[in-house]
Every structure is written in structure tokens, then in C-alpha cells.
Design an enzyme around this catalytic site. Structure first.
Site, short mmCIF file in Angstrom:
data_model
loop_
_atom_site.label_atom_id
_atom_site.label_comp_id
_atom_site.label_asym_id
_atom_site.label_seq_id
_atom_site.Cartn_x
_atom_site.Cartn_y
_atom_site.Cartn_z
N ASP A 246 1.25 4.95 0.27
CA ASP A 246 0.48 6.08 0.80
C ASP A 246 1.20 7.40 0.54
OD1 ASP A 246 -1.59 7.34 2.11
OD2 ASP A 246 -1.45 6.12 3.91
N MET A 247 0.49 8.51 0.67
CA MET A 247 1.04 9.86 0.46
C MET A 247 0.13 10.81 1.20
SD MET A 247 1.13 12.90 -1.15
CE MET A 247 2.19 13.95 -2.10
N ASP B 230 -10.70 7.30 3.16
CA ASP B 230 -10.56 6.86 4.56
C ASP B 230 -11.93 6.72 5.21
OD1 ASP B 230 -7.87 6.53 4.70
OD2 ASP B 230 -7.44 8.51 5.52
N LYS C 118 0.87 -1.18 0.00
CA LYS C 118 0.00 0.00 0.00
C LYS C 118 0.91 1.22 0.00
CE LYS C 118 -3.59 2.16 2.92
NZ LYS C 118 -4.41 1.95 4.13
C1 GLA Z 1 -3.68 7.34 5.57
C2 GLA Z 1 -4.40 6.22 4.85
C3 GLA Z 1 -4.98 5.25 5.83
C4 GLA Z 1 -3.87 4.71 6.73
C5 GLA Z 1 -3.14 5.86 7.39
C6 GLA Z 1 -1.91 5.38 8.13
O1 GLA Z 1 -4.57 8.16 6.22
O2 GLA Z 1 -5.39 6.73 4.01
O3 GLA Z 1 -5.63 4.20 5.17
O4 GLA Z 1 -3.00 3.94 5.96
O5 GLA Z 1 -2.70 6.83 6.46
O6 GLA Z 1 -1.21 6.40 8.73
#
Ligand code: GLA
Length: 733
Positions: free
Chosen positions: A479-480, A549, A477
Site C-alpha cells: 500500500d501507499m 477503495d 498487499k
Molecule cells: C488503504 C487501502 C485499503 C486498506 C487501508 C488500510 O486505504 O486502499 O484497502 O488497506 O489502506 O489502512
């Protein structure tokens, strides 16, 4: 032949249902002539006449000087600034002498079979023998700037792409202040404009507004495509609905700052132009060098928004997403983020995997907090080394413990970031984006790595490879989690600081290309604080993206609905999360949450050790259902039937491309007293065929035309958040 050209330089680009016509006038100016229903008459003269004005004209060897408005009234293919078109230009430059007039006229053309890859940038590409052709039209300014306007024509996929390469042959550097990828002048001044906007937890809600004189802008200057706006716009002719009417869709294949401008002009035309956002952008193009702008995908449908979406979906599934996962059903995963947040250790993770495995779940994803000393979001980004306090046996041990339960293992990274409290930052404080002498703004306690620099990219890639090589990791996964601020690079000279945000995106793409080609079997999922970077640029590297989220199933109805305007269900990460929802406090049934998540890349986001016996049985059945249906999610055509933005009843349908099977989901959000019997209408079925319909009332055989024109009877429902799912299988043609 998808591209034909007449001796007087009228170009006809044809896809299955659409024609796009442009014409080089004797003056060398290139006019946009037509974009609409496919035309089969080879004589384009009457069509070209439609865009010619009676007095004075631009086609007779130059613009008449006595009528300033001439160029301003001309539908153009790639408009410039400074010579009489006062609408938004596609390109703006600053020459070495400080002037900025640009006048592009036809210079040459080339037609090649297939698509032309754009160096360093993602895009839709053709496969051999699918009939795709590319037209390259070179326009030139007398001062020595060339612009290659490139049209990809995908006849079978019913889509066009456009992009632009700027080549400097002037002998001196030229400042590029604005280089948009596409500009189109559509006949008609009464379009509706539809775009996708929102915020964190509320991504991609469609907004439809009438477009008249006075421009409309959709944009991101955050350094990523953003929660707030998606790089997509549709122009709808009056009366266009979900099922019918003419609609023109534009989607920029780019993950950074973008601008979309739409405006009806004084003469009843509408200009739509899009590309990299000019704010903060200035590219110094040295003589002999070229600049490549991103690709835009253009789709036109006469079958309303539904037709538009299905065309985008098929194109993206088949020609944008790449690699072995393109055609592979996605594993059912369980992610620990909402289950544990940062508070876990190897035993707790193993326990969740142990609880999930007998339910048929296939992949465990360890989210944020496994590296450095990351007990909350204020440290360790950049130090991609397992935290031995939480994982005493390291990752290798944890992965083998999870694998022993029968689950594969996946891992979260946030490769583009650095925490000020990290070994990486302490060793290289100049490796983040910053402007000397200015405060470094922290968002979520973190800074953005300067990925314009090859050594920074290499250091992160090396760390990630070390982790991925250390254990059998099947999923990543990516992420950013913050926008870009103080966008400056220590490695670029002052004159090139305006290149940083685009070079950053190029750096991200290069890293993604390196890692996804080095680990083709790993399933990569994009993420950005939920869905802040849900765009076709990312989908070129990663076949799925975390949609939001917000895992509340009721909220997800709107988010997934809006996202589906452009992006196929198979690309949307969709999880069943625990209740009450961590985002809204709402409680819905497991079944309801499952029915909503089934319209995406399915997973769980909860602690499986906390299931009751009854819940375990429900989840086991749910997992079986997903496994029986996920091939439809991967390849099927998506029909939006009843919109969550318009009422209490919501439904959609996924139909196999050969219409042999389908899935119908029907939802009542809020309970209603004394309702009449509801009907669930179907779409996309074979009208003459008989389908075996299995649902809550058992199984029955019904003809396609009855299902589509009459519908199915919905059984009595009780309470809020009720949902029904039917599976349809064709039994007789
Ligand atoms: C972001 C992602 C979440 C999770 C958090 C972890 O907000 O969208 O799904 O992975 O970071 O810090």
C-alpha cells in the site's frame, strides 16, 4: 522486418496493422511523417513529400532564416526549445552558461533485435524470437548533449514503445529541466482527447473532450500517478466509437509525477507529448553521465476504443507483467479490512478463516493493524514487527492457524511510509522526505520515507524480509497512502533537490524489484488508497492492483469500465464487500456484487462469520463459478458492450483468445416498469460456430452469428441492481 531504413534515412516501423514513419532531413532535423494503417509499399518518398512545405523548407540543408514559422510548422519527433518551434518542447535544458537553446540533429542510428532494458525503470520487454526490434536514433546538440530516442517495435503485439536517454558529453554539468519520453505530431487538428480522471473512490472515469488550439494538460504533481489522473491519453479521430474508428493511445510506464500535453496547432497538426512532470524536476547531469527517461507505450487501433484496449491488454498481460503469476490463475482471497478495520486479534482472524475455508475461498489477507501498536492510523508505520497484544503467538502462530483451516495467508504492508509515532522515526527523524526548517506536513498522520537513500531502502527491505521469512506468507498487499509533500532529501546537495521526486520513484522500483525477485512465488498486489497508483510501472512488478477503495458494486461498474480502457481485467483487484456498502450505504444482492467482481481478480472484503446459511450457499456457488471462469479473466479478450456512463443497461464480455468459450455479463442498474424484452448482444465470437449457452433460462445451442447480430433474450428482471451471467462454450465449428 519490423524496422526498415532507406538510404536517405527514412525509417519505417511496422507492426501487424500499423506503420510509423520518420525521416531524417538533410539538415539533420527528424520529422514525424506518418502513423496509421500499415503500409506495404517500400517507397516512402510520396509520403515524405506530404510533410514538406513549399517555401521555405527545412529539408534543404537548414532552416531559412527569413521565415521564423518554418520549424514551428514542422512535424517533429523530438522537439527542442529556443530555435523556432514554439509548441511544447520535449526537452528543456540549462547549460553551464545559463542559456537554454537546444538544437538536436541526427548523429547516428542503430537497430538491435529485441528490446533494450531501461536501467532501473520498468517497461514492456520482448521475449526471444517474437520479432521485436529496437531502433536507436542518436541526436546531438553541438554543445555536446546527445539524446538517444529509442523505438521498440512489437510486431505481434501491434504496439510501439518509446523512451529517451540523455548523455552529457559537454565537459560541464547540464541542468535537465524537462525530459519527456515521447512527442508525436499527428496530422489532423480535430481529434477528441480521452483521459481517465477521478478522485479517491471514483478512479479512472473516462473524460472525452474535443481538442482544438489551446492546449490540454493531464498531469500529476503528487509524487504518484494519482487518483485524479492516469498517465494515459487517447486521441480519437472524428467519429471514433467503441467499435470503430482510428484512435491513438499513449501510456507512460511510470508511477510518479507525469505530464501529458496535447494541443492542436495552427497548421492542423496535433502534438501529444508525455513524460516526467517538469514541475519540481531538475536533474543535474554531470559530464559523462546519462539520464534515462521512462518508457511510453504507443498503440494505434482502427477498431475504436475496444480494439485499442484489447491491444493494450494483451501487451500488458504478456510483455509487461512478469514472473510465475503472469500465467497463473489468482487465488480467491478474503481480506479483513472492511470486516474488522483495526479491531481484531488472532482468534477473530482465525474465525474468519474458518468460516471462509469451507466456502472454497483460498487465501486470507490480514490488512492494516497487525504491527507495532497500531490501533488506528496514527502510529507504527515503519515498525514492521507483529503486535503481540493482538497476535500473542506472533505471525508464525497466526499463519499456521490460518493455514490449518486450509487457507493460505497474505499480509498488508505500507513500506514507503513512517508514522511520527514509531520507533523508526524516533531513531531516524531525518529518514523522511523533508525540507530543513520547514513544517513536515502529515497526511493520514504519516510522513513519506526518503527512499532516495539506499540505507533507508535497505532498512525497510530487511524488515520486510524478516517478516516474510518468519512464516509461509503467500501474498503481499503493498500500500501507499499519501502524496508527497516537502519533497527534499537530507542526503542530496542543494543543487540536486530537484531530483528527489524521480529518485524516490526509482527507489520504490528498486525495492519492488528486490522483493519480488527474492520472493517470486509470493503474489504481490499494488495499492494506493485504493487505486491512486494504478499504472503500468507498478504492473511490471505486481500482476494485480487494488482498483479502488470503493467496493460498492454499482460504483465499481464505472471504475472498472474506465480502468479497462487500458488495463486488463486480470490486473484489477475486485472484491465482494458487505452491505450496506461502507462507501455509499447502498445494498445490492450478493449475486450482483459477485457478477461485478467476476470481471477482475476476485475476492471478498467482509466478515465471513456473519453469513447466514442462505448466504453461505450462495457464496459456495459463487466461488465455484469463479473457479470455472477465472482462466478467462486471466487470458481472455475484453469487450465493452453497454456503458455505465451512457445508460441504465451495462454489459461486457470476456472471450477466450481462441473464441472457444466466453462469459457475458448483463446488468440493469435501476428497475424499469413495463420494459420490453431486453436483448444482450455478444461480441468477439466465432460467427460460424455453435455455442452452448448456459444462463438463468437453462442451456441452449445458438449460432455465433445470431448471438452477435441478434443477441440473447434477457429473462424478466425484478428490482434494482439486477444482473445476468451467461457462460458460452463452443460445441461445433
Ligand atoms: C488503504 C487501502 C485499503 C486498506 C487501508 C488500510 O486505504 O486502499 O484497502 O488497506 O489502506 O489502512
Amino acid at each position: 522486418m519490423p524496422i526498415t531504413v532507406s538510404p536517405d534515412l527514412a525509417f519505417h516501423l511496422r507492426t501487424r496493422s500499423t506503420s510509423y514513419v520518420l525521416k531524417v532531413f538533410p539538415s539533420g532535423l527528424v520529422a514525424h511523417v506518418y502513423w496509421g494503417t500499415r503500409l506495404d509499399d517500400p517507397d516512402l518518398t510520396p509520403l515524405v513529400r506530404l510533410v514538406q512545405r513549399d517555401r521555405p523548407t527545412w529539408e534543404g540543408g537548414g532552416l531559412a532564416d527569413d521565415f521564423v514559422g518554418a520549424l514551428d510548422a514542422m512535424p517533429q519527433e523530438y522537439p527542442t526549445r529556443g530555435t523556432g518551434d514554439f509548441r511544447p518542447p520535449a526537452i528543456e535544458v540549462t547549460w553551464a552558461d545559463g542559456s537554454s537553446v537546444c538544437d538536436l540533429r541526427y548523429s547516428s542510428q542503430r537497430i538491435v533485435s529485441g528490446t533494450v532494458p531501461l536501467p532501473g525503470l520498468p517497461g514492456v520487454s520482448s521475449e526471444e524470437r517474437d520479432g521485436t526490434e529496437t531502433l536507436e536514433l542518436t541526436l546531438a546538440d553541438p554543445q555536446g548533449l546527445e539524446v538517444v530516442v529509442r523505438y521498440g517495435v512489437h510486431p505481434d503485439h501491434d504496439a510501439l514503445t518509446r523512451s529517451v536517454t540523455v548523455v552529457n558529453r559537454s565537459g560541464q554539468p547540464v541542468g535537465l529541466d524537462r525530459v519527456l519520453s515521447v512527442s508525436v505530431d499527428l496530422y489532423g487538428g480535430d481529434f477528441d482527447e480521452l483521459h481517465l480522471s477521478g478522485s479517491w473512490g471514483r478512479e479512472r472515469h473516462p473524460v472525452r473532450t474535443p481538442l482544438r488550439m489551446g492546449g490540454h494538460t493531464v498531469e500529476s504533481t503528487r509524487g504518484l500517478s494519482s487518483h485524479q489522473h492516469n498517465p494515459f491519453v487517447a486521441l480519437l479521430r472524428p467519429g471514433t466509437s467503441e467499435d470503430q474508428g482510428d484512435v491513438f493511445g499513449f501510456n507512460l510506464v511510470y508511477s510518479g509525477n507525469f505530464l501529458i500535453q496535447t494541443e492542436a496547432d495552427q497548421h492542423g497538426w496535433t502534438r501529444a507529448c508525455l513524460g516526467i512532470h517538469p514541475t519540481g524536476f531538475r536533474w543535474v547531469l554531470d559530464s559523462g553521465q546519462s539520464f534515462q527517461a521512462p518508457q511510453t507505450v504507443l498503440v494505434r487501433s482502427s477498431q475504436g476504443l475496444g480494439g485499442l484496449s484489447r491491444t493494450f491488454h494483451r501487451l500488458y498481460r504478456e510483455r509487461l507483467v512478469r514472473g510465475p503469476w503472469k500465467d497463473r490463475v489468482r487465488p480467491i482471497l478474503i481480506n479483513n479490512w472492511e470486516a474488522t478495520y483495526f479491531d481484531f486479534d488472532a482468534d477473530r482472524i482465525e474465525a474468519i478463516a474458518q468460516a471462509a475455508a469451507p466456502l472454497g475461498i483460498e487465501l486470507f489477507v490480514l490488512d492494516d493493524g497487525w504491527f507495532g501498536r497500531r490501533d488506528r492510523d496514527n502510529s507504527s508505520l515503519g515498525d514492521w514487527v507483529p503486535d503481540r497484544r493482538k497476535l500473542p503467538g506472533g505471525l508464525e502462530d497466526l499463519v499456521s492457524r490460518v493455514n490449518r483451516t486450509g487457507l493460505q495467508f497474505g499480509l498488508w504492508f505500507e513500506p514507503e511510509m513512517v508514522s511520527p509515532d514509531s520507533d523508526l522515526y524516533r531513531a531516524h527523524p531525518d529518514w523522511c522526505l523533508h525540507v530543513p526548517g520547514r513544517h513536515r506536513t502529515e497526511i493520514r498522520n504519516q510522513l513519506v520515507l526518503d527512499l532516495t537513500r539506499p540505507e533507508v531502502r535497505q532498512a525497510v527491505v530487511d524488515q520486510m524480509c524478516a517478516v516474510l521469512d518468519s512464516a509461509p506468507i503467500a501474498y503481499v498487499k503493498w500500500d501507499m497512502n499519501r502524496p508527497l509533500t516537502e519533497v527534499g532529501s537530507a542526503s542530496l546537495p542543494p543543487a540536486r533537490q530537484g531530483e528527489v521526486s524521480h529518485r524516490y520513484v526509482l527507489g520504490v522500483y528498486e525495492m519492488m524489484e528486490t522483493l519480488t525477485s527474492r520472493y517470486p512465488q509470493v503474489l504481490f498486489e499494488g495499492c494506493s488508497s485504493g487505486g491512486a497508483r494504478f499504472d503500468p510501472g507498478i504492473l511490471h512488478y505486481m500482476p494485480q492492483i487494488w482498483t479502488s477503495d470503493d467496493t460498492d458494486a454499482v460504483e465499481r461498474l464505472k471504475i472498472q469500465w474506465g480502468t479497462s480502457l487500458v488495463y486488463p481485467p486480470s490486473t484489477m483487484g475486485a472484491h465482494v464487500a458487505a452491505c450496506p456498502s461502507h462507501q455509499t450505504g447502498r445494498t445490492t444482492s450478493l449475486e450482483f456484487r459477485g457478477h461485478v467482481a467476476l470481471a477482475g481478480a476476485f475476492g471478498y472484503e467482509l466478515d465471513a462469520t456473519r453469513f447466514t446459511e442462505e448466504e453461505r450457499a450462495l457464496v459456495r456457488a459463487q466461488v465455484d463459478l469463479v473457479k470455472a471462469c477465472r482462466h478467462l479473466v486471466l487470458h481472455g479478450d475484453f469487450y465493452r458492450l453497454q456503458s455505465p456512463f451512457e445508460g441504465n443497461l451495462v454489459s461486457w464480455m470476456i472471450v477466450a483468445p481462441d473464441r472457444s468459450e466466453a462469459l457475458l455479463t448483463w446488468i440493469r442498474v435501476r428497475a424499469e416498469a413495463n420494459p420490453g424484452p431486453y436483448r444482450a448482444r455478444c461480441a468477439g465470437l466465432d460467427l460460424a460456430a455453435v455455442y452452448e449457452v448456459s444462463g438463468p433460462g437453462g442451456t441452449e445451442r445458438i449460432c455465433g452469428e445470431v448471438l452477435v447480430h441478434g443477441g440473447l433474450r434477457v429473462p424478466p428482471l425484478w428490482g434494482d441492481f439486477a444482473s445476468v451471467l451467461w457462460k458460452l462454450v463452443r460445441v461445433r465449428d
